[in-house]
Design an enzyme around this catalytic site. Sequence first.
Site: not given
Ligand code: NAD
Ligand code: MG
Length: 338
Positions: A26, A28, A108, A195, A231, A252
């Site tokens: 996804g 990350q 995370h 958050e 804005e 301003s």
């Molecule tokens: P995402 O939802 O974008 O992607 C998740 C991936 O896991 C996808 O391939 C999805 O299909 C798969 N998935 C979903 N449910 C599943 C399940 N039940 N079993 C197996 N695979 C499954 O996730 P993300 O936002 O990339 O988050 C991943 C990690 O990165 C988390 O720990 C999040 O806290 C951390 N993180 C995210 C961000 C961000 O901006 N998105 C920033 C920093 C850290």
């Molecule tokens: Mg955060």
Amino acid sequence: MVNMYYDNDADLSVLKDRKIAVLGYGSQGHAHALNLRDSGMNLCVGLRPGDPFTEQAEGDGMDVKTISEACAWSEVIMILVPDQHQRTVYENEIAPNLQSGDTLAFAHGFNIHYDQIVPPEDVNVMMIAPKGPGHLVRRTFQNGTGVPCLIAVYQDPSGQTRDLALAWAKGIGGTRAGVIETTFKDETETDLFGEQAVLCGGSAELIKAGFETLTEAGYPPELAYFECLHELKLIVDLYYEGGLSRMNYSVSDTAEYGGMSRGSRIITDQTRAEMKKILKEVQNGDFAREWIEENSKGQPVMEKLRSEVKAHPIEKVGVELRRMMDWLTGGAEAKQSA
Ligand code: NAD
Ligand code: MG
């Protein structure tokens, strides 16, 4: 003061020697996998059967395996599936394939900090958390820069875990921007607090309260939308570029004086006291317990809260007004940069 690391502090070779699995493709997952591959690392992508990102990963030329296969094959496993599913994935597919000396990585700290995942003592545990969404992690890497990252080491039986975390951060471009060393506890607690109190919770309520105040006083919702939601982006961009002073410099004098003299009547002592309570609930685990229970019940409260947001008048007028802004119509791109 925190420790900061840059490119010269990190050595990719410690990671190059190891087989890597990136679980999930996804936000990350795709960014870590593509950047590491471009940095010359040896990796596969682990996805559950039918994962909607399978085609994308294969199209990117990734070696896609099942999560179990990926974990059995690799020595360093980065878990980039949604936080609320990590425990189940860990128990069913990761843990049975962990070997002594392997390294588990997170972006995370939630599941480690709140004991949802308890890895064996002979497994290294680290975090590399980019301070930005995955699409920015990928885009900046391709432009020759990177997104700042937090790194942390939770357990280190090999004595090499910090070096591995730094190498990972370098492989995804993080050390080009700068890497800060922290702990799972601090990363998790500040992330949740931020958050809840400011980024998602605080800002959304501020927007709604401002919108409601204007519309209840009889002003057109279109004007209220522009002033209280649209804005805000211009203001946040100024904070992002140069902090509070940059915002004050750029608006301003009337806005600067009005804001400075009135803002503290909006965020009052009562608000600050409530922020402290929210922080306590994060620190003592109450929020984590509530969220874990909510997930185990299939997210009933989440569904109710989501439908309340969707039904708010600001959402209806927003749909109409955003049609006027053709640069916003790329829904996918708008989501990517969110
Ligand atoms: P995402 O939802 O974008 O992607 C998740 C991936 O896991 C996808 O391939 C999805 O299909 C798969 N998935 C979903 N449910 C599943 C399940 N039940 N079993 C197996 N695979 C499954 O996730 P993300 O936002 O990339 O988050 C991943 C990690 O990165 C988390 O720990 C999040 O806290 C951390 N993180 C995210 C961000 C961000 O901006 N998105 C920033 C920093 C850290
Ligand atoms: Mg955060």
